[in-house]
Write a protein that holds these residues in place. Structure first.
Motif, PDB file in Angstrom:
ATOM      1  N   ARG A  26      36.466  74.126  56.956  1.00 53.43           N
ATOM      2  CA  ARG A  26      37.676  73.260  56.871  1.00 53.43           C
ATOM      3  C   ARG A  26      37.587  72.168  55.930  1.00 53.43           C
ATOM      4  O   ARG A  26      38.292  71.906  54.889  1.00 53.43           O
ATOM      5  N   ALA A  27      36.285  71.623  55.629  1.00 52.88           N
ATOM      6  CA  ALA A  27      36.070  70.733  54.481  1.00 52.88           C
ATOM      7  C   ALA A  27      36.239  71.283  53.047  1.00 52.88           C
ATOM      8  O   ALA A  27      36.875  70.887  52.203  1.00 52.88           O
ATOM      9  N   ALA A  28      35.791  72.587  52.814  1.00 52.44           N
ATOM     10  CA  ALA A  28      35.891  73.411  51.629  1.00 52.44           C
ATOM     11  C   ALA A  28      37.371  73.569  51.334  1.00 52.44           C
ATOM     12  O   ALA A  28      37.897  73.577  50.141  1.00 52.44           O
ATOM     13  N   THR A  29      38.249  73.944  52.402  1.00 53.81           N
ATOM     14  CA  THR A  29      39.605  74.132  52.336  1.00 53.81           C
ATOM     15  C   THR A  29      40.313  72.871  51.800  1.00 53.81           C
ATOM     16  O   THR A  29      40.979  72.684  50.950  1.00 53.81           O
ATOM     17  N   LEU A  34      42.820  69.332  48.116  1.00 51.37           N
ATOM     18  CA  LEU A  34      43.121  68.086  47.527  1.00 51.37           C
ATOM     19  C   LEU A  34      43.151  68.391  45.847  1.00 51.37           C
ATOM     20  O   LEU A  34      43.885  67.448  45.317  1.00 51.37           O
ATOM     21  N   LEU A  35      42.309  68.979  45.541  1.00 47.82           N
ATOM     22  CA  LEU A  35      42.053  69.160  43.915  1.00 47.82           C
ATOM     23  C   LEU A  35      43.544  69.970  43.392  1.00 47.82           C
ATOM     24  O   LEU A  35      44.169  69.245  42.607  1.00 47.82           O
ATOM     25  N   LEU A  36      44.023  70.689  44.415  1.00 52.20           N
ATOM     26  CA  LEU A  36      45.331  71.550  43.843  1.00 52.20           C
ATOM     27  C   LEU A  36      46.367  70.420  43.798  1.00 52.20           C
ATOM     28  O   LEU A  36      47.269  70.443  42.914  1.00 52.20           O
ATOM     29  N   GLY A  37      46.607  69.777  44.881  1.00 53.12           N
ATOM     30  CA  GLY A  37      47.528  68.718  45.080  1.00 53.12           C
ATOM     31  C   GLY A  37      47.575  67.685  44.131  1.00 53.12           C
ATOM     32  O   GLY A  37      48.585  67.380  43.657  1.00 53.12           O
ATOM     33  N   LEU A  38      46.097  67.055  43.605  1.00 55.10           N
ATOM     34  CA  LEU A  38      46.223  66.040  42.963  1.00 55.10           C
ATOM     35  C   LEU A  38      46.500  66.384  41.536  1.00 55.10           C
ATOM     36  O   LEU A  38      47.307  65.929  40.526  1.00 55.10           O
ATOM     37  N   SER A  39      46.033  67.502  41.198  1.00 55.70           N
ATOM     38  CA  SER A  39      46.207  68.075  39.759  1.00 55.70           C
ATOM     39  C   SER A  39      47.555  68.590  39.446  1.00 55.70           C
ATOM     40  O   SER A  39      48.263  68.013  38.502  1.00 55.70           O
ATOM     41  N   LEU A  40      48.335  69.141  40.698  1.00 56.72           N
ATOM     42  CA  LEU A  40      49.753  69.478  40.407  1.00 56.72           C
ATOM     43  C   LEU A  40      50.497  67.922  40.334  1.00 56.72           C
ATOM     44  O   LEU A  40      51.586  67.925  39.475  1.00 56.72           O
ATOM     45  N   THR A  41      50.504  67.224  41.234  1.00 55.78           N
ATOM     46  CA  THR A  41      51.080  65.880  41.354  1.00 55.78           C
ATOM     47  C   THR A  41      50.823  65.161  39.930  1.00 55.78           C
ATOM     48  O   THR A  41      51.994  64.730  39.416  1.00 55.78           O
ATOM     49  N   ILE A  42      49.533  65.036  39.334  1.00 55.15           N
ATOM     50  CA  ILE A  42      49.461  64.668  38.083  1.00 55.15           C
ATOM     51  C   ILE A  42      50.290  65.174  36.750  1.00 55.15           C
ATOM     52  O   ILE A  42      50.887  64.490  35.911  1.00 55.15           O
ATOM     53  N   ALA A  50      53.646  73.370  34.035  1.00 56.72           N
ATOM     54  CA  ALA A  50      54.490  74.687  33.495  1.00 56.72           C
ATOM     55  C   ALA A  50      53.621  75.557  34.491  1.00 56.72           C
ATOM     56  O   ALA A  50      52.630  75.567  35.046  1.00 56.72           O
ATOM     57  N   PRO A  51      54.488  76.699  34.666  1.00 58.94           N
ATOM     58  CA  PRO A  51      53.911  77.827  35.235  1.00 58.94           C
ATOM     59  C   PRO A  51      52.405  78.218  35.055  1.00 58.94           C
ATOM     60  O   PRO A  51      51.576  78.518  35.959  1.00 58.94           O
ATOM     61  N   ALA A  52      52.107  78.346  33.834  1.00 64.47           N
ATOM     62  CA  ALA A  52      50.886  78.569  33.480  1.00 64.47           C
ATOM     63  C   ALA A  52      49.872  77.583  33.833  1.00 64.47           C
ATOM     64  O   ALA A  52      48.956  78.165  34.334  1.00 64.47           O
ATOM     65  N   ARG A  53      50.123  76.367  33.641  1.00 63.12           N
ATOM     66  CA  ARG A  53      49.176  75.283  33.982  1.00 63.12           C
ATOM     67  C   ARG A  53      49.025  75.346  35.419  1.00 63.12           C
ATOM     68  O   ARG A  53      47.880  75.092  36.095  1.00 63.12           O
ATOM     69  N   ALA A  54      50.122  75.481  36.480  1.00 63.10           N
ATOM     70  CA  ALA A  54      50.124  75.531  37.712  1.00 63.10           C
ATOM     71  C   ALA A  54      49.232  76.745  38.328  1.00 63.10           C
ATOM     72  O   ALA A  54      48.339  76.548  39.200  1.00 63.10           O
ATOM     73  N   LEU A  55      49.199  77.817  37.391  1.00 63.59           N
ATOM     74  CA  LEU A  55      48.418  78.825  37.923  1.00 63.59           C
ATOM     75  C   LEU A  55      46.891  78.833  37.548  1.00 63.59           C
ATOM     76  O   LEU A  55      46.186  79.095  38.407  1.00 63.59           O
ATOM     77  N   LEU A  56      46.725  78.042  36.534  1.00 64.77           N
ATOM     78  CA  LEU A  56      45.442  77.621  36.342  1.00 64.77           C
ATOM     79  C   LEU A  56      44.836  76.714  37.164  1.00 64.77           C
ATOM     80  O   LEU A  56      43.661  77.033  37.800  1.00 64.77           O
ATOM     81  N   TRP A  57      45.513  75.647  37.566  1.00 63.92           N
ATOM     82  CA  TRP A  57      44.911  74.881  38.783  1.00 63.92           C
ATOM     83  C   TRP A  57      44.900  75.539  40.029  1.00 63.92           C
ATOM     84  O   TRP A  57      44.013  75.284  40.745  1.00 63.92           O
ATOM     85  N   CYS A  58      45.775  76.426  40.321  1.00 62.26           N
ATOM     86  CA  CYS A  58      45.355  77.306  41.589  1.00 62.26           C
ATOM     87  C   CYS A  58      44.086  78.079  41.529  1.00 62.26           C
ATOM     88  O   CYS A  58      43.562  78.240  42.483  1.00 62.26           O
ATOM     89  N   ALA A  59      43.877  78.698  40.388  1.00 62.64           N
ATOM     90  CA  ALA A  59      42.604  79.327  40.238  1.00 62.64           C
ATOM     91  C   ALA A  59      41.558  78.614  40.338  1.00 62.64           C
ATOM     92  O   ALA A  59      40.423  78.850  40.812  1.00 62.64           O
ATOM     93  N   LEU A  60      41.629  77.291  39.782  1.00 58.11           N
ATOM     94  CA  LEU A  60      40.629  76.271  39.739  1.00 58.11           C
ATOM     95  C   LEU A  60      40.192  76.059  41.213  1.00 58.11           C
ATOM     96  O   LEU A  60      39.183  75.686  41.698  1.00 58.11           O
ATOM     97  N   ALA A  61      41.245  75.618  41.946  1.00 56.81           N
ATOM     98  CA  ALA A  61      41.138  75.270  43.403  1.00 56.81           C
ATOM     99  C   ALA A  61      40.609  76.543  44.056  1.00 56.81           C
ATOM    100  O   ALA A  61      39.790  76.390  45.035  1.00 56.81           O
TER     101      ALA A  61
END
Length: 178
Positions: A26-29, A34-42, A50-61
């Motif tokens: 659960r902590a890993a999730t 949190l990384l995905l939410g914060l990065s997309l919010t910022i 942009a879709p490419a940036r959102a995809l990049l953040w999803c991949a990093l998360a």
């Protein structure tokens, strides 16, 4: 301290699980979300989403989740299984030939059996779950007496002392004597 619920089939088979795995998963999730939410919010706040940036953040998360997700360890009389995100390794603890301690950045207890099976376990999992340790130790000591465990007596003794020390500290904490 509340004991975790163990399914009836597992209890009957003598299977013991890592009791902290679910909370660590659960902590890993949560960290990945949190990384995905914060990065997309910022990104959205800056107007650069942009879709490419959102995809990049999803991949990093997803990568962060894969790195943080701990292996799931379970033991039963005669076997120990370690399941990672994409792997599953089982070692026959009643036919151990080697127990080795890997002292690196991430400490690991490396178990090998007569059939060539190999599993790596974080010693902290065994320290935090004495029932897991007891199953492994009982089988390993039998292998030692039989002479099939050729290497690892010192490592087993070292881990046994660590488990005993941590168990004693836990008893003192619970009783208020620490």
């Amino acid at each position: 301290m509340e004991l975790p619920l163990v399914p009836q089939a597992d209890r009957a088979a003598g299977v013991v699980h890592d009791t902290r795995w679910a909370s660590e998963a659960r902590a890993a999730t949560g960290c990945a979300a949190l990384l995905l939410g914060l990065s997309l919010t910022i990104e959205a706040g800056n107007g650069t989403l942009a879709p490419a940036r959102a995809l990049l953040w999803c991949a990093l998360a997803a990568l962060l989740f894969a790195v943080l997700l701990p292996s799931r360890v379970e033991a039963a009389p005669g076997r120990l299984t370690v399941r990672g995100l994409t792997t599953r390794r089982t070692v026959r603890t009643d036919r151990l030939t080697s127990v080795r301690w890997s002292d690196g950045v991430a400490q690991r207890l490396i178990l090998r059996d007569a059939a060539g099976g190999r599993a790596e376990v974080d010693p902290r999992v065994l320290v935090a779950n004495p029932p897991l340790w007891r199953l492994l130790e009982a089988d390993a000591r039998v292998c030692q007496r039989r002479g099939t465990l050729l290497r690892g007596g010192t490592e087993l003794d070292r881990l046994a002392r660590r488990v005993d020390r941590e168990s004693a500290h836990a008893v003192f904490r619970v009783s208020g004597l620490e």
